[in-house]
Design an enzyme around this catalytic site. Structure first.
Site, PDB file in Angstrom:
ATOM      1  N   LYS A  84     -27.073 -36.000 -73.778  1.00 10.75           N
ATOM      2  CA  LYS A  84     -27.677 -36.891 -73.105  1.00 10.75           C
ATOM      3  C   LYS A  84     -27.809 -38.362 -73.027  1.00 10.75           C
ATOM      4  O   LYS A  84     -26.880 -39.104 -72.352  1.00 10.75           O
ATOM      5  CB  LYS A  84     -28.641 -36.947 -72.186  1.00 10.75           C
ATOM      6  CG  LYS A  84     -29.776 -37.088 -70.761  1.00 10.75           C
ATOM      7  CD  LYS A  84     -31.059 -36.634 -70.222  1.00 10.75           C
ATOM      8  CE  LYS A  84     -32.190 -37.360 -71.430  1.00 10.75           C
ATOM      9  NZ  LYS A  84     -32.607 -38.458 -71.021  1.00 10.75           N
ATOM     10  N   ASN A  85     -28.255 -37.980 -74.070  1.00  5.72           N
ATOM     11  CA  ASN A  85     -28.484 -39.453 -74.464  1.00  5.72           C
ATOM     12  C   ASN A  85     -27.736 -40.615 -75.199  1.00  5.72           C
ATOM     13  O   ASN A  85     -27.550 -41.726 -75.651  1.00  5.72           O
ATOM     14  CB  ASN A  85     -29.560 -39.595 -75.504  1.00  5.72           C
ATOM     15  CG  ASN A  85     -31.313 -39.606 -75.142  1.00  5.72           C
ATOM     16  OD1 ASN A  85     -30.958 -39.151 -73.802  1.00  5.72           O
ATOM     17  ND2 ASN A  85     -32.301 -39.361 -75.746  1.00  5.72           N
ATOM     18  N   CYS A 121     -39.060 -40.490 -67.803  1.00 11.72           N
ATOM     19  CA  CYS A 121     -39.910 -40.016 -67.494  1.00 11.72           C
ATOM     20  C   CYS A 121     -41.537 -40.429 -67.974  1.00 11.72           C
ATOM     21  O   CYS A 121     -41.338 -42.081 -68.839  1.00 11.72           O
ATOM     22  CB  CYS A 121     -39.483 -39.295 -68.578  1.00 11.72           C
ATOM     23  SG  CYS A 121     -38.799 -37.734 -68.555  1.00 11.72           S
ATOM     24  N   ARG A 171     -43.021 -48.418 -71.496  1.00 13.60           N
ATOM     25  CA  ARG A 171     -41.615 -48.862 -71.728  1.00 13.60           C
ATOM     26  C   ARG A 171     -41.147 -49.485 -71.023  1.00 13.60           C
ATOM     27  O   ARG A 171     -40.448 -49.513 -70.091  1.00 13.60           O
ATOM     28  CB  ARG A 171     -41.222 -47.245 -71.488  1.00 13.60           C
ATOM     29  CG  ARG A 171     -41.614 -45.537 -71.281  1.00 13.60           C
ATOM     30  CD  ARG A 171     -40.391 -44.845 -70.739  1.00 13.60           C
ATOM     31  NE  ARG A 171     -39.722 -44.797 -71.958  1.00 13.60           N
ATOM     32  CZ  ARG A 171     -38.863 -43.564 -72.178  1.00 13.60           C
ATOM     33  NH1 ARG A 171     -38.456 -43.660 -71.057  1.00 13.60           N
ATOM     34  NH2 ARG A 171     -37.488 -43.432 -72.801  1.00 13.60           N
ATOM     35  N   ASP A 187     -38.626 -36.920 -78.760  1.00 11.61           N
ATOM     36  CA  ASP A 187     -37.998 -36.568 -78.644  1.00 11.61           C
ATOM     37  C   ASP A 187     -38.826 -35.184 -79.118  1.00 11.61           C
ATOM     38  O   ASP A 187     -38.222 -33.893 -77.864  1.00 11.61           O
ATOM     39  CB  ASP A 187     -36.182 -36.472 -77.246  1.00 11.61           C
ATOM     40  CG  ASP A 187     -36.608 -37.953 -77.282  1.00 11.61           C
ATOM     41  OD1 ASP A 187     -37.317 -38.392 -77.001  1.00 11.61           O
ATOM     42  OD2 ASP A 187     -35.559 -38.467 -76.835  1.00 11.61           O
ATOM     43  N   ARG A 238     -33.246 -33.183 -66.010  1.00 19.62           N
ATOM     44  CA  ARG A 238     -32.910 -34.486 -66.730  1.00 19.62           C
ATOM     45  C   ARG A 238     -31.846 -34.154 -68.227  1.00 19.62           C
ATOM     46  O   ARG A 238     -30.848 -34.070 -67.880  1.00 19.62           O
ATOM     47  CB  ARG A 238     -33.318 -34.732 -66.254  1.00 19.62           C
ATOM     48  CG  ARG A 238     -34.629 -35.341 -65.185  1.00 19.62           C
ATOM     49  CD  ARG A 238     -35.738 -36.196 -65.632  1.00 19.62           C
ATOM     50  NE  ARG A 238     -35.175 -37.827 -66.136  1.00 19.62           N
ATOM     51  CZ  ARG A 238     -36.060 -38.262 -66.198  1.00 19.62           C
ATOM     52  NH1 ARG A 238     -36.994 -38.656 -65.752  1.00 19.62           N
ATOM     53  NH2 ARG A 238     -35.040 -39.861 -66.564  1.00 19.62           N
TER      54      ARG A 238
HETATM   55  C1  UD1 Z   1     -34.375 -43.546 -75.955  1.00 19.95           C
HETATM   56  C2  UD1 Z   1     -33.842 -42.480 -75.851  1.00 19.95           C
HETATM   57  C3  UD1 Z   1     -35.660 -41.314 -75.419  1.00 19.95           C
HETATM   58  C4  UD1 Z   1     -36.224 -41.636 -76.738  1.00 19.95           C
HETATM   59  C5  UD1 Z   1     -35.711 -42.582 -77.511  1.00 19.95           C
HETATM   60  C6  UD1 Z   1     -36.865 -42.932 -78.437  1.00 19.95           C
HETATM   61  C7  UD1 Z   1     -32.484 -42.781 -74.544  1.00 19.95           C
HETATM   62  C8  UD1 Z   1     -31.500 -42.539 -73.342  1.00 19.95           C
HETATM   63  N1  UD1 Z   1     -33.596 -42.384 -74.177  1.00 19.95           N
HETATM   64  O1  UD1 Z   1     -35.130 -44.082 -75.443  1.00 19.95           O
HETATM   65  O2  UD1 Z   1     -35.019 -39.895 -75.083  1.00 19.95           O
HETATM   66  O3  UD1 Z   1     -37.375 -41.118 -76.578  1.00 19.95           O
HETATM   67  O4  UD1 Z   1     -35.306 -43.423 -77.786  1.00 19.95           O
HETATM   68  O5  UD1 Z   1     -36.569 -42.188 -79.329  1.00 19.95           O
HETATM   69  O6  UD1 Z   1     -31.656 -43.188 -75.567  1.00 19.95           O
HETATM   70  N2  UD1 Z   1     -39.938 -50.820 -76.507  1.00 19.95           N
HETATM   71  C9  UD1 Z   1     -40.481 -51.869 -75.661  1.00 19.95           C
HETATM   72  N3  UD1 Z   1     -39.583 -52.716 -75.716  1.00 19.95           N
HETATM   73  C10 UD1 Z   1     -38.589 -52.890 -74.897  1.00 19.95           C
HETATM   74  C11 UD1 Z   1     -37.598 -51.500 -75.049  1.00 19.95           C
HETATM   75  C12 UD1 Z   1     -38.597 -50.454 -76.245  1.00 19.95           C
HETATM   76  O7  UD1 Z   1     -41.580 -52.200 -76.576  1.00 19.95           O
HETATM   77  O8  UD1 Z   1     -37.659 -53.145 -74.273  1.00 19.95           O
HETATM   78  C13 UD1 Z   1     -40.294 -50.253 -76.980  1.00 19.95           C
HETATM   79  C14 UD1 Z   1     -40.875 -47.565 -76.455  1.00 19.95           C
HETATM   80  O9  UD1 Z   1     -41.962 -48.358 -75.493  1.00 19.95           O
HETATM   81  C15 UD1 Z   1     -41.510 -47.416 -78.023  1.00 19.95           C
HETATM   82  C16 UD1 Z   1     -39.718 -48.243 -78.342  1.00 19.95           C
HETATM   83  O10 UD1 Z   1     -40.449 -49.211 -78.670  1.00 19.95           O
HETATM   84  O11 UD1 Z   1     -41.682 -47.473 -77.954  1.00 19.95           O
HETATM   85  C17 UD1 Z   1     -39.298 -47.614 -78.819  1.00 19.95           C
HETATM   86  O12 UD1 Z   1     -38.326 -46.990 -77.661  1.00 19.95           O
HETATM   87  P1  UD1 Z   1     -36.752 -47.162 -77.905  1.00 19.95           P
HETATM   88  O13 UD1 Z   1     -36.130 -47.169 -78.883  1.00 19.95           O
HETATM   89  O14 UD1 Z   1     -36.014 -48.725 -76.508  1.00 19.95           O
HETATM   90  O15 UD1 Z   1     -36.637 -45.969 -76.786  1.00 19.95           O
HETATM   91  P2  UD1 Z   1     -35.557 -45.665 -75.384  1.00 19.95           P
HETATM   92  O16 UD1 Z   1     -34.211 -46.320 -75.645  1.00 19.95           O
HETATM   93  O17 UD1 Z   1     -36.073 -45.903 -73.859  1.00 19.95           O
END
Ligand code: UD1
Length: 419
Positions: free
Chosen positions: A23-24, A117, A122, A306, A398
């Site tokens: 999915k990711n 979620c 986030r 995850d 999902r």
């Molecule tokens: C992706 C995955 C999700 C997984 C996560 C961490 C997808 C669709 N989702 O989510 O399943 O749990 O990686 O492996 O691929 N952060 C910020 N600002 C930002 C972006 C992120 O502060 O602009 C923080 C987040 O809150 C979190 C950390 O950075 O604490 C890592 O998040 P990130 O790697 O961005 O996760 P996602 O890409 O949202």
């Protein structure tokens, strides 16, 4: 229509289960398809609601979406730019992936903040700041991001912290820029590598995905392809943990050590037997395992957030105490209260969960709070004594395809009912 899962736990599981495509990996890849003007065909698109929701947004952009079983074709010839409203983005955090490709193709985009979620605040500041550093003008007003990329230029982006989504967003936005863009401090997740593999198949020139630095040499145009996406390492890990609790020669096709190295090591130290071959793994439980003392979630190649809820369920039944530290998301212990209802002994302090193993879990009515917490609760229900009902299963849909049918084929007593 709201649905729930009714589970009568304690059944031994054997037979074969196949891991779907990731999915990711799929979500950014679907968004990244926008970069091409041709047809793109995916040969193994799973029926996850997140994928369907992403396709709904693509249709809004006048992209023709044709599904025949697992084959999904996007006809991108007549795509157009549209404002993407809250109604579409609130179902899917991955909607933020559209921003980069839209900027690359149309030089502007208007998109509502993403949903997803409920596992923490986030934010998307890392995405936004990276775009700004390449010259994109961004105004955030009334819940919308207004972005203009008329002056966007290839260059250097240093991410303030590692983000999977931000790495993927910016990578997509730079594919059609003239010149070389270099991304530093990027995420090294396999899904990032998979996105690069897809974009390169379309004709992009991306190197370094999977390392800490990615280089993107801009190209003028991309071409259509047929593509199969890698398997879902989180789904594989979920099945593996279930097999370690209840499996008897339970064969997981598409599970590979290299995708879940740490989990394999944890399980190898516990009371279960894992046999690996070219097509997958076969797992058998050998009874109660010794608790794994300490594990923390961190970006790849460390233990994935995850799989934290599913691992926690495993540890609730171990002999001894396990401490799990959740570093990625501040609100990712919502499943704890539900597991406690089932008889687990878990104490949470800030980002730590202290799990004292118990001999048994008992069936209860429990509520999924997010996708992976939901998967964890299904495992808990399957291993518990008596009946459990897992509510809010739209979260599970999902990222798992008819999970109950797959587990029922292994011998589980589990069915989907209307609320
Ligand atoms: C992706 C995955 C999700 C997984 C996560 C961490 C997808 C669709 N989702 O989510 O399943 O749990 O990686 O492996 O691929 N952060 C910020 N600002 C930002 C972006 C992120 O502060 O602009 C923080 C987040 O809150 C979190 C950390 O950075 O604490 C890592 O998040 P990130 O790697 O961005 O996760 P996602 O890409 O949202």
């Amino acid at each position: 229509m709201k649905e729930k899962l009714l589970i009568n736990g304690g059944k031994i599981l054997s037979g074969e289960i196949e891991v779907e495509a990731s999915k990711n990996a799929y979500l950014p890849i679907l968004a990244g398809s926008i970069l091409c003007d041709d047809n793109v065909t995916f040969l193994n698109a799973p029926h996850f609601s997140d994928i369907e929701n992403m396709c709904e947004i693509l249709k809004l952009l006048n992209i023709k979406v044709l599904r025949e079983g697992d084959i999904l074709t996007l006809d991108l010839h007549n795509k157009k730019n549209e404002k993407i409203s809250h109604e579409h983005t609130n179902k899917l955090r991955a909607s933020i992936f559209l921003l980069g490709p839209l900027l690359a193709v149309f030089k502007q985009a208007v998109i509502s903040y993403p949903g997803g979620c409920n596992i923490g605040t986030r934010p998307i500041d890392i995405h936004i700041n990276a775009f700004k550093s390449l010259g994109v003008k961004i105004v955030e007003r009334h819940g919308y991001i207004y972005a203009n990329a008329q002056n966007m230029k290839a260059g250097k982006v240093v991410f303030s912290s590692v983000s999977v989504g931000a790495t993927e967003s910016v990578m997509m936005s730079a594919v059609l820029l003239k010149g070389k863009t270099t991304l530093y401090n990027v995420a090294r997740e396999p899904e990032v590598k998979e996105l690069a593999r897809f974009l390169n198949a379309l004709g992009a020139k991306i190197t370094g995905a999977g390392t800490e630095k990615i280089e993107i040499e801009g190209v003028k145009k991309l071409k259509g392809v047929e593509f199969s996406v890698c398997r879902d390492r989180i789904v594989a890990g979920t099945h593996l943990l279930l097999g370690a609790l209840l499996g008897k020669d339970m064969r997981i096709l598409g599970a590979r050590r290299e995708d879940n190295e740490i989990l394999f090591n944890i399980l190898k130290e516990s009371a279960c037997e894992i046999k690996e071959d070219n097509l997958g793994v076969t797992v058998s439980s050998c009874g109660r395992s010794e608790a794994y003392k300490f594990i923390e979630t961190l970006p790849y190649p460390n233990f994935p957030t995850d799989l934290q809820p599913q691992l926690m369920v495993f540890e609730t039944l171990a002999n001894g105490t396990c401490v799990i530290k959740e570093n990625l998301f501040e609100n990712r212990f919502n499943h704890v209260m539900e597991l406690v209802k089932m008889g687990a002994d878990i104490f949470v302090k800030d980002r730590l969960a202290i799990i004292k193993g118990v001999e048994k879990l008992y069936g209860a009515d429990v509520f999924a709070s997010d996708l992976r917490a939901g998967a964890g609760l299904v495992i808990a229900g399957l291993v518990a004594e008596g009946y459990s009902t897992v509510h809010n299963i739209s979260y599970i849909d999902r990222g798992y395809e008819r999970l109950e049918e797959k587990y029922a084929r292994l011998g589980a007593d589990i069915k989907r009912l209307q609320e």
